[in-house]
Motif scaffolding. Structure first.
Motif, mmCIF file in Angstrom:
data_model
loop_
_atom_site.group_PDB
_atom_site.id
_atom_site.type_symbol
_atom_site.label_atom_id
_atom_site.label_comp_id
_atom_site.label_asym_id
_atom_site.label_seq_id
_atom_site.Cartn_x
_atom_site.Cartn_y
_atom_site.Cartn_z
ATOM 1 N N VAL A 60 0.851 -1.184 0.000
ATOM 2 C CA VAL A 60 0.000 0.000 0.000
ATOM 3 C C VAL A 60 0.890 1.239 0.000
ATOM 4 O O VAL A 60 1.815 1.353 0.802
ATOM 5 N N GLY A 61 0.599 2.147 -0.941
ATOM 6 C CA GLY A 61 1.387 3.364 -1.056
ATOM 7 C C GLY A 61 2.489 3.287 -2.084
ATOM 8 O O GLY A 61 3.095 4.312 -2.424
ATOM 9 N N ARG A 62 2.777 2.084 -2.619
ATOM 10 C CA ARG A 62 3.853 1.918 -3.584
ATOM 11 C C ARG A 62 3.272 1.546 -4.946
ATOM 12 O O ARG A 62 2.277 0.824 -5.033
ATOM 13 N N GLY A 63 3.905 2.027 -5.999
ATOM 14 C CA GLY A 63 3.433 1.716 -7.337
ATOM 15 C C GLY A 63 2.106 2.399 -7.630
ATOM 16 O O GLY A 63 1.568 3.156 -6.817
ATOM 17 N N LEU A 64 1.561 2.105 -8.804
ATOM 18 C CA LEU A 64 0.302 2.731 -9.209
ATOM 19 C C LEU A 64 -0.859 2.253 -8.352
ATOM 20 O O LEU A 64 -1.670 3.045 -7.864
ATOM 21 N N GLY A 65 -0.947 0.941 -8.153
ATOM 22 C CA GLY A 65 -2.035 0.394 -7.354
ATOM 23 C C GLY A 65 -1.957 0.811 -5.906
ATOM 24 O O GLY A 65 -2.973 1.097 -5.273
ATOM 25 N N GLY A 66 -0.746 0.848 -5.359
ATOM 26 C CA GLY A 66 -0.584 1.276 -3.977
ATOM 27 C C GLY A 66 -0.987 2.721 -3.774
ATOM 28 O O GLY A 66 -1.557 3.077 -2.738
ATOM 29 N N ALA A 67 -0.722 3.561 -4.795
ATOM 30 C CA ALA A 67 -1.151 4.961 -4.730
ATOM 31 C C ALA A 67 -2.667 5.067 -4.791
ATOM 32 O O ALA A 67 -3.288 5.857 -4.078
ATOM 33 N N ALA A 68 -3.284 4.250 -5.653
ATOM 34 C CA ALA A 68 -4.751 4.241 -5.747
ATOM 35 C C ALA A 68 -5.375 3.827 -4.420
ATOM 36 O O ALA A 68 -6.419 4.351 -4.021
ATOM 37 N N MET A 69 -4.722 2.888 -3.709
ATOM 38 C CA MET A 69 -5.221 2.450 -2.407
ATOM 39 C C MET A 69 -5.180 3.596 -1.406
ATOM 40 O O MET A 69 -6.145 3.845 -0.679
ATOM 41 N N ILE A 70 -4.062 4.296 -1.342
ATOM 42 C CA ILE A 70 -3.902 5.391 -0.385
ATOM 43 C C ILE A 70 -4.881 6.526 -0.683
ATOM 44 O O ILE A 70 -5.520 7.085 0.212
ATOM 45 N N GLU A 71 -5.007 6.870 -1.964
ATOM 46 C CA GLU A 71 -5.843 7.999 -2.363
ATOM 47 C C GLU A 71 -7.312 7.628 -2.497
ATOM 48 O O GLU A 71 -8.169 8.511 -2.584
ATOM 49 N N LYS A 72 -7.598 6.316 -2.536
ATOM 50 C CA LYS A 72 -8.977 5.809 -2.684
ATOM 51 C C LYS A 72 -9.642 6.385 -3.937
ATOM 52 O O LYS A 72 -10.821 6.741 -3.928
ATOM 53 N N ARG A 73 -8.869 6.454 -4.984
ATOM 54 C CA ARG A 73 -9.382 6.915 -6.274
ATOM 55 C C ARG A 73 -8.583 6.242 -7.379
ATOM 56 O O ARG A 73 -7.442 5.806 -7.156
ATOM 57 N N PRO A 74 -9.153 6.140 -8.586
ATOM 58 C CA PRO A 74 -8.437 5.509 -9.696
ATOM 59 C C PRO A 74 -7.171 6.281 -10.049
ATOM 60 O O PRO A 74 -7.122 7.516 -9.923
ATOM 61 N N ARG A 75 -6.157 5.543 -10.484
ATOM 62 C CA ARG A 75 -4.920 6.161 -10.948
ATOM 63 C C ARG A 75 -4.571 5.598 -12.323
ATOM 64 O O ARG A 75 -4.739 4.407 -12.586
ATOM 65 N N LEU A 76 -4.058 6.466 -13.178
ATOM 66 C CA LEU A 76 -3.710 6.083 -14.552
ATOM 67 C C LEU A 76 -2.262 6.456 -14.849
ATOM 68 O O LEU A 76 -1.831 7.569 -14.549
ATOM 69 N N ALA A 77 -1.529 5.515 -15.420
ATOM 70 C CA ALA A 77 -0.202 5.791 -15.959
ATOM 71 C C ALA A 77 -0.298 5.555 -17.460
ATOM 72 O O ALA A 77 -0.224 4.410 -17.919
ATOM 73 N N LEU A 78 -0.512 6.628 -18.203
ATOM 74 C CA LEU A 78 -0.706 6.501 -19.648
ATOM 75 C C LEU A 78 0.548 5.948 -20.310
ATOM 76 O O LEU A 78 0.466 5.147 -21.245
ATOM 77 N N ALA A 100 2.258 -1.045 -21.321
ATOM 78 C CA ALA A 100 2.625 0.348 -21.586
ATOM 79 C C ALA A 100 1.711 1.312 -20.833
ATOM 80 O O ALA A 100 2.167 2.294 -20.264
ATOM 81 N N THR A 101 0.407 1.038 -20.844
ATOM 82 C CA THR A 101 -0.570 1.853 -20.130
ATOM 83 C C THR A 101 -1.198 1.001 -19.031
ATOM 84 O O THR A 101 -1.631 -0.125 -19.285
ATOM 85 N N LEU A 102 -1.237 1.541 -17.816
ATOM 86 C CA LEU A 102 -1.794 0.789 -16.691
ATOM 87 C C LEU A 102 -2.815 1.662 -15.953
ATOM 88 O O LEU A 102 -2.558 2.827 -15.656
ATOM 89 N N PHE A 103 -3.961 1.067 -15.668
ATOM 90 C CA PHE A 103 -5.065 1.750 -15.003
ATOM 91 C C PHE A 103 -5.386 0.962 -13.746
ATOM 92 O O PHE A 103 -5.583 -0.259 -13.796
ATOM 93 N N ALA A 104 -5.414 1.623 -12.594
ATOM 94 C CA ALA A 104 -5.664 0.954 -11.313
ATOM 95 C C ALA A 104 -6.881 1.562 -10.635
ATOM 96 O O ALA A 104 -6.953 2.778 -10.459
#
Length: 284
Positions: A60-78, A100-104
């Motif tokens: 939690v808090g690391r990477g794209l998914g970990g950031a989405a967990m902390i912020e409780k909102r979707p995160r996108l790395a285009l 290449a593109t990851l959506f969490a």
């Protein structure tokens, strides 16, 4: 679909969500998991071309998914490889799969992030509302199911034993009746077989308490599940319109079920039907 080790039915729930999302999204690879002790363990993967993300564990808090967990909102790395707003702890897995593109999208229940669903593309791909919507729906569905499971477990733990029925206070009996009616309304909306079994276990325990408290012999009255749903709501004083809204039925259908229950219980009013059902131990 690659189904990895699943410790319990919650992981199976994520597996079904990943399968469904893989069929409804434009992203070629979908994966996800639930949080345990501060980390999300990926337990389901669909569409992967390699084994790079097998057994992925995201703090939690690391990477794209970990950031989405902390912020409780979707995160996108285009463009995941060069994304500057996330840590790159998991590049070996994500880039190893060629994403290449990851959506969490976090799975949130009662304000708490419980897991993440990921959607990945092997080429850079824009993500608009139409593309993102299936992931939002899938995460919401898992969150709702987890919330129901938590509530079932809580009520099961609190349900009194039949031996304790005689000592229940009027307030405790009313709580018992409300729990029974709420569980019946929840069960009416649940498709998951494992969760239905857990709901049934709670209902049986509450019914056993009711029978013990009633002190009445066995009855040959058999109400259908829907007749019991309607009568349980009646026991709380709900009107036909309120019952219809709770059970997602038409008001006329509620009336039909109620009349059938009254006939079986040989009662001329809904109040008399509830009273007899309680004497027989059908309702708490």
């Amino acid at each position: 679909m690659t189904a990895l080790a699943a410790p319990d039915s919650d992981a199976q729930l994520v597996s079904r969500a990943v399968d469904d999302l893989a069929r409804s999204t434009r992203f070629p690879v979908v994966f996800g998991g639930l949080e345990t002790e501060g980390s999300v363990h990926v337990t389901a993967i669909a569409g992967a071309r390699s084994h790079a993300i097998d057994d992925l564990v995201v703090k939690v808090g690391r990477g794209l998914g970990g950031a989405a967990m902390i912020e409780k909102r979707p995160r996108l790395a285009l463009e995941y490889r060069t994304a500057r707003t996330i840590t790159h702890d998991y590049d070996r897995a994500i880039l190893g799969e060629g994403i290449a593109t990851l959506f969490a999208v976090p799975i949130v229940t009662d304000g708490r992030a419980r897991g993440v669903l990921y959607c990945g593309s092997w080429s850079q791909a824009p993500v608009g509302d139409l593309v993102a919507r299936p992931a939002f729906r899938a995460a919401d569905a898992v969150g709702t199911e987890l919330r129901i499971r938590d509530e079932v477990q809580r009520r099961l733990a609190l349900a009194p034993s039949p031996e304790a029925a005689a000592g229940l206070t009027p307030a405790a009996k009313e709580d018992l009746r409300e729990s029974f009616a709420e569980l019946r309304s929840i069960a009416a909306t649940v498709d998951d077989a494992a969760l239905r079994q857990r709901l049934a276990a709670v209902e049986q325990r509450l019914a056993a308490v009711a029978r013990a408290g009633a002190g009445t012999g066995d009855s040959d009255v058999q109400l259908s599940p829907r007749e019991l749903d309607v009568l349980a709501c009646c026991a709380l004083g709900s009107t036909n319109a309120e019952i219809a809204a709770t059970l997602s039925l038409k008001e006329g259908t509620v009336k039909s079920y109620l009349q059938a229950a009254m006939a079986k219980l040989d009662a001329s009013t809904r109040h008399a039907a509830v009273a007899r059902a309680r004497r027989l131990g059908i309702l708490p």
